[in-house]
Design an enzyme around this catalytic site. Structure first.
Site, PDB file in Angstrom:
ATOM      1  N   TYR A   2      40.119  31.552  51.790  1.00 34.53           N
ATOM      2  CA  TYR A   2      39.416  32.564  52.588  1.00 34.53           C
ATOM      3  C   TYR A   2      40.429  33.526  53.195  1.00 34.53           C
ATOM      4  O   TYR A   2      41.448  33.089  53.738  1.00 34.53           O
ATOM      5  CB  TYR A   2      38.616  31.905  53.720  1.00 34.53           C
ATOM      6  CG  TYR A   2      37.146  32.222  53.610  1.00 34.53           C
ATOM      7  CD1 TYR A   2      36.719  33.558  53.653  1.00 34.53           C
ATOM      8  CD2 TYR A   2      36.192  31.225  53.430  1.00 34.53           C
ATOM      9  CE1 TYR A   2      35.377  33.859  53.515  1.00 34.53           C
ATOM     10  CE2 TYR A   2      34.849  31.530  53.295  1.00 34.53           C
ATOM     11  CZ  TYR A   2      34.446  32.857  53.335  1.00 34.53           C
ATOM     12  OH  TYR A   2      33.130  33.162  53.199  1.00 34.53           O
ATOM     13  N   GLU A  27      39.399  36.812  54.954  1.00 34.56           N
ATOM     14  CA  GLU A  27      38.714  37.972  55.554  1.00 34.56           C
ATOM     15  C   GLU A  27      39.707  38.821  56.326  1.00 34.56           C
ATOM     16  O   GLU A  27      40.562  38.301  57.043  1.00 34.56           O
ATOM     17  CB  GLU A  27      37.598  37.500  56.487  1.00 34.56           C
ATOM     18  CG  GLU A  27      36.360  37.059  55.726  1.00 34.56           C
ATOM     19  CD  GLU A  27      35.231  36.610  56.653  1.00 34.56           C
ATOM     20  OE1 GLU A  27      35.506  36.271  57.811  1.00 34.56           O
ATOM     21  OE2 GLU A  27      34.085  36.605  56.195  1.00 34.56           O
ATOM     22  N   ASP A  85      34.056  59.277  41.141  1.00 34.62           N
ATOM     23  CA  ASP A  85      33.842  57.911  40.689  1.00 34.62           C
ATOM     24  C   ASP A  85      34.362  57.853  39.252  1.00 34.62           C
ATOM     25  O   ASP A  85      33.664  58.263  38.327  1.00 34.62           O
ATOM     26  CB  ASP A  85      32.340  57.612  40.772  1.00 34.62           C
ATOM     27  CG  ASP A  85      31.975  56.256  40.182  1.00 34.62           C
ATOM     28  OD1 ASP A  85      32.860  55.597  39.609  1.00 34.62           O
ATOM     29  OD2 ASP A  85      30.787  55.878  40.284  1.00 34.62           O
ATOM     30  N   THR A 102      35.885  51.238  38.844  1.00 34.04           N
ATOM     31  CA  THR A 102      35.849  49.843  38.448  1.00 34.04           C
ATOM     32  C   THR A 102      37.207  49.538  37.831  1.00 34.04           C
ATOM     33  O   THR A 102      37.966  50.446  37.490  1.00 34.04           O
ATOM     34  CB  THR A 102      34.777  49.564  37.377  1.00 34.04           C
ATOM     35  OG1 THR A 102      35.049  50.407  36.255  1.00 34.04           O
ATOM     36  CG2 THR A 102      33.386  49.847  37.898  1.00 34.04           C
ATOM     37  N   LYS A 107      36.541  48.462  32.944  1.00 33.01           N
ATOM     38  CA  LYS A 107      36.098  49.278  31.796  1.00 33.01           C
ATOM     39  C   LYS A 107      37.338  49.704  30.998  1.00 33.01           C
ATOM     40  O   LYS A 107      38.044  48.837  30.522  1.00 33.01           O
ATOM     41  CB  LYS A 107      35.230  50.419  32.303  1.00 33.01           C
ATOM     42  CG  LYS A 107      33.953  49.870  32.971  1.00 33.01           C
ATOM     43  CD  LYS A 107      33.020  50.916  33.519  1.00 33.01           C
ATOM     44  CE  LYS A 107      31.839  50.223  34.208  1.00 33.01           C
ATOM     45  NZ  LYS A 107      30.951  51.183  34.893  1.00 33.01           N
ATOM     46  N   ARG A 163      36.637  42.092  36.304  1.00 29.89           N
ATOM     47  CA  ARG A 163      35.451  42.773  36.834  1.00 29.89           C
ATOM     48  C   ARG A 163      35.637  43.013  38.332  1.00 29.89           C
ATOM     49  O   ARG A 163      35.779  42.061  39.109  1.00 29.89           O
ATOM     50  CB  ARG A 163      34.241  41.868  36.568  1.00 29.89           C
ATOM     51  CG  ARG A 163      32.886  42.468  36.765  1.00 29.89           C
ATOM     52  CD  ARG A 163      31.835  41.653  36.036  1.00 29.89           C
ATOM     53  NE  ARG A 163      32.028  41.777  34.588  1.00 29.89           N
ATOM     54  CZ  ARG A 163      31.647  42.833  33.871  1.00 29.89           C
ATOM     55  NH1 ARG A 163      31.005  43.833  34.437  1.00 29.89           N
ATOM     56  NH2 ARG A 163      31.901  42.890  32.583  1.00 29.89           N
TER      57      ARG A 163
HETATM   58  C1  LIG Z   1      30.029  51.093  35.867  1.00 31.87           C
HETATM   59  C2  LIG Z   1      29.931  52.129  36.876  1.00 31.87           C
HETATM   60  C3  LIG Z   1      29.834  51.835  38.253  1.00 31.87           C
HETATM   61  C4  LIG Z   1      29.610  50.475  38.855  1.00 31.87           C
HETATM   62  O1  LIG Z   1      30.065  49.384  38.326  1.00 31.87           O
HETATM   63  P1  LIG Z   1      29.636  47.883  38.696  1.00 31.87           P
HETATM   64  O2  LIG Z   1      30.968  47.211  38.721  1.00 31.87           O
HETATM   65  O3  LIG Z   1      28.736  47.460  37.605  1.00 31.87           O
HETATM   66  O4  LIG Z   1      28.985  47.860  40.036  1.00 31.87           O
HETATM   67  C5  LIG Z   1      29.857  52.879  39.142  1.00 31.87           C
HETATM   68  N1  LIG Z   1      29.959  54.143  38.726  1.00 31.87           N
HETATM   69  C6  LIG Z   1      30.020  54.469  37.431  1.00 31.87           C
HETATM   70  C7  LIG Z   1      30.126  55.905  37.047  1.00 31.87           C
HETATM   71  C8  LIG Z   1      29.997  53.490  36.462  1.00 31.87           C
HETATM   72  O5  LIG Z   1      30.023  53.825  35.170  1.00 31.87           O
END
Ligand SMILES: *Cc1c(COP(=O)(O)O)cnc(C)c1O
Length: 403
Positions: free
Chosen positions: A45, A47, A190, A216, A219, A225
């Protein structure tokens, strides 16, 4: 001890090894990253933040989290980072909270044109806490900066949001920043999908322009993840940190943060730059081959493109996805710009090459995959015949366990 779960993981390993994975948001991590994810760090933990924890015994996880922060800042040329978000969605929630009061006005892309659920969908928290308005893509399926400026001048948003889930072209963050300067509003990017391209310097770096960048790590960045938040603004990082913990999250996943640190190290290597180069070339090779066979496809500058299955093969995206899945080719149905069908059916597919390029897919094989997709969707080949060819292709590639 748990044979049921063991058997299911074995089946999933087989599925991942024997299929052609074309879902644009997926990838395969290295063994090192998977080992960190499965490590004893999950027992701890922690936090709070390094040297400011609510628990004792944090000296080692402090060092790990500081290393992750230092590496991600260097990778993306950012001054400050938060590496605790459990996912991209959590990162976006915290970023909005850091920038805006409840009810703040956000201008983002029309969701059906490639935006993410957290960019204002009625089924996401985002539309309940903030007021969203949207800019569309033009008839060519591209961003139209003059139109975005016009909408921004009329609507006077507090924040403009760029970065998408299904946009196959380069984004001009400098133009967005100019628009935000004219309006006097915040700019957030994003970069969940294109983070790997940014790390490899194959896409403009949003950190140079945006107040906050979220992403993220799983990807194109090819990590575990999870999510991250970057900024160059010292005042904003304080707000971001308290938005992640304690506002939205509890204890950080230090095993995942260790895996993120490894991911950032991998992504700063020359090998990773070569990898991203191959991803872009493979995507283009498959897209061009489909185009030559008269399929209706978007063009591509990155790791994905859109195939209009309705105009190309008189199939909805859902039907096309199912036909390909029978042959062992995994894709996802996707709305295409100006789609006439519902998100449940859609008129197209999103196709990406980040995952199978990790396994060693070449440009020649990317062209073969285009041919397979075309034959399957034109019903010139049964899924049984196609499955044999899929297996032959994937036999050449690296196994998931060995990567
Ligand atoms: C995949 C994605 C997210 C969020 O991803 P998670 O990890 O599934 O919550 C946010 N913004 C964009 C543009 C994405 O393609």
């Amino acid at each position: 001890m748990d044979q049921e779960i063991q058997d299911l993981i074995s089946l999933e390993t087989k599925r991942q090894n024997e299929g052609i994975e074309l879902i644009a948001s997926e990838n395969y991590t290295s063994k090192e990253i998977r080992e960190a994810c499965g490590s004893i760090l999950t027992n701890k933990y922690a936090e709070g933040y390094p040297h400011k924890r609510y628990y004792g015994g944090c000296q080692n996880v402090d060092a790990i989290e500081l290393l992750a922060i230092q590496r991600v800042c260097q990778l993306f040329n950012a001054k400050f980072a938060n590496v605790q978000p459990h996912s991209g969605s959590q990162a976006n929630a915290a970023a909005y909270h850091a920038l805006l009061p409840k009810g703040g006005k956000i201008l983002s892309l029309v969701l059906n044109d490639g935006g993410h659920l957290t960019h204002g969908s009625p089924v996401s928290f985002s539309s309940h806490l903030y007021q969203f308005i949207h800019y569309p893509l033009n008839s060519m399926g591209k961003l139209d900066y003059d139109e975005i400026l016009k909408i921004a001048q009329q609507e006077k948003p507090d924040l403009i949001l760029a970065g998408y889930s299904a946009y196959p072209y380069a984004i001009d963050f400098a133009q967005f920043k100019n628009i935000c300067n004219v309006i006097g509003c915040y700019f957030m990017v994003d970069m969940a999908h294109i983070a790997g391209l940014v790390a490899a310097k194959k896409h403009q770096n949003p950190v140079l322009y945006a107040d906050i960048v979220t992403s993220t790590t799983h990807k194109t960045l090819r990590g575990p993840r999870g999510g991250i938040i970057l900024t160059n603004n010292e005042n904003l990082i304080k707000k971001i940190n308290s938005a992640v913990f304690p506002y939205y999250q509890g204890g950080p996943l230090e095993h995942i943060i260790a895996a993120k640190a490894i991911c950032f190290k991998e992504a700063s290597s020359a090998e990773f730059v070569k990898y991203i180069d191959c991803v872009i070339k493979n995507t283009k090779a498959c897209r061009d081959e489909l185009f030559k066979m008269h399929a209706v496809v978007s063009d591509t500058d990155n790791h994905l493109f859109l195939l209009n299955t309705l105009d190309s093969y008189q199939l909805t995206g859902l039907q096309a996805q199912m036909l390909l899945e029978e042959a062992g080719i995994t894709t996802n149905k996707n709305m295409i710009p100006n789609d006439t069908l519902t998100p449940k059916e859609t008129s197209g597919l999103r196709i990406g090459f980040a995952a199978i390029t990790t396994r060693g897919c070449t440009q020649e094989e990317a062209k073969k995959i285009a041919y397979l997709i075309h034959r399957i969707l034109s019903k010139e080949m049964t899924s049984k015949e196609a499955k044999k060819q899929v297996l032959a292709l994937t036999k050449n590639w690296k196994k998931i366990e060995e990567l």
